[in-house]
Design a protein around this motif. Sequence first.
Motif, short mmCIF file in Angstrom:
data_model
loop_
_atom_site.label_atom_id
_atom_site.label_comp_id
_atom_site.label_asym_id
_atom_site.label_seq_id
_atom_site.Cartn_x
_atom_site.Cartn_y
_atom_site.Cartn_z
N GLU A 140 0.81 -1.23 0.00
CA GLU A 140 0.00 0.00 0.00
C GLU A 140 0.84 1.28 0.00
O GLU A 140 0.34 2.36 -0.28
CB GLU A 140 -0.95 0.01 1.20
CG GLU A 140 -0.30 0.22 2.55
CD GLU A 140 0.34 -1.04 3.13
OE1 GLU A 140 0.92 -0.97 4.23
OE2 GLU A 140 0.25 -2.10 2.47
N LYS A 141 2.14 1.14 0.28
CA LYS A 141 3.03 2.31 0.27
C LYS A 141 3.88 2.39 -1.00
O LYS A 141 4.71 3.28 -1.13
CB LYS A 141 3.94 2.27 1.50
CG LYS A 141 3.18 2.44 2.81
CD LYS A 141 4.14 2.44 4.00
CE LYS A 141 3.39 2.63 5.30
NZ LYS A 141 4.30 2.61 6.48
N GLY A 142 3.65 1.45 -1.91
CA GLY A 142 4.41 1.46 -3.16
C GLY A 142 5.74 0.76 -3.05
O GLY A 142 6.61 0.94 -3.90
N LYS A 143 5.91 -0.05 -2.01
CA LYS A 143 7.16 -0.80 -1.84
C LYS A 143 7.08 -2.12 -2.60
O LYS A 143 6.05 -2.80 -2.57
CB LYS A 143 7.41 -1.07 -0.34
CG LYS A 143 8.74 -1.74 -0.06
CD LYS A 143 8.93 -1.93 1.44
CE LYS A 143 10.26 -2.64 1.74
NZ LYS A 143 10.46 -2.84 3.18
N VAL A 144 8.17 -2.49 -3.27
CA VAL A 144 8.20 -3.71 -4.08
C VAL A 144 8.18 -4.95 -3.19
O VAL A 144 8.98 -5.08 -2.26
CB VAL A 144 9.46 -3.74 -4.98
CG1 VAL A 144 9.53 -5.05 -5.76
CG2 VAL A 144 9.47 -2.55 -5.92
#
Length: 292
Positions: A140-144
């Motif tokens: 949800e935070k854009g972390k891979v």
Amino acid sequence: MAEEKKEYWRWLESRWTNPNINWRQAKIITGGVDVGSVSTQAVIMADGDLYAFANMRTGSNSPDSATNAFNWALEGTGMTESDVKYTVGTGYGRVNVPMANKAITEIACHARGANFMYGPTVRTVLDMGGQDCKAIRIDEKGKVESFLMNDKCAAGTGRGMEVFSDLLTISINDVGKMSLDVEEEPEPVSSTCVIFAKTEATGLLRQGWPKNKVLAAYCRAMAGRVNELLQRVGVVKDFAITGGIAKNAGVVTRLEKILGLKALTPRHDTQLAGAIGAALFAKGLLEKDLKK
């Protein structure tokens, strides 16, 4: 005088400045430069909001491409390079971005950029670039969380589409729409190599196939190859597409049909995802430095 040859592959370059932001009132100005194999994007952010961008063709070398895009993004804003306090480079040419304070991989930057462009519900990102395709799962935070890349051949990428555009003498900006103008879907071209696919398409034209049918066969093949990559990483809602091919309705529509899933509508130019992610990383890195 010889007639000037039309470059059918040439897509529309662009720049933009946000009229609702006064950058001089911003506390943090950051930049992101994504130097890809086919296109280069430069993004300027003011306090984490998109202020300006430039999107242009990559030139003969990475440093010049980065500089040209960065200067174009700044054009007419009254801002100079020294006003941008931290810049991150990404893409194939990320280590050759003259104004960059740091280089970060395009996988991480596209994930972060997709989160910004589409919102925190995005879990699967497909980046369809100039020379490769990437399937990325993010939080949800854009972390891979995981990713897979296919860079074996240009047949399923933007460069492959440029080759077909030139072959059929059809503007690349019209290819997607034209490929959908068929009464019945043809079989996809079978070749996974762009050279062989081009030969196969030439053969179909000689058989009397109209150009829109040949394009439909190629777009369908691209959608099929991309789907194979996505299935390997696992498709989880919400689904978003970044990169230049995201603008090709012929590929996107067919991929959505295969997946049984609608891609989210972007808030910004899909080619900007990497540069946006880079500029956001720049903001975080600058804030970390300021706290020291």
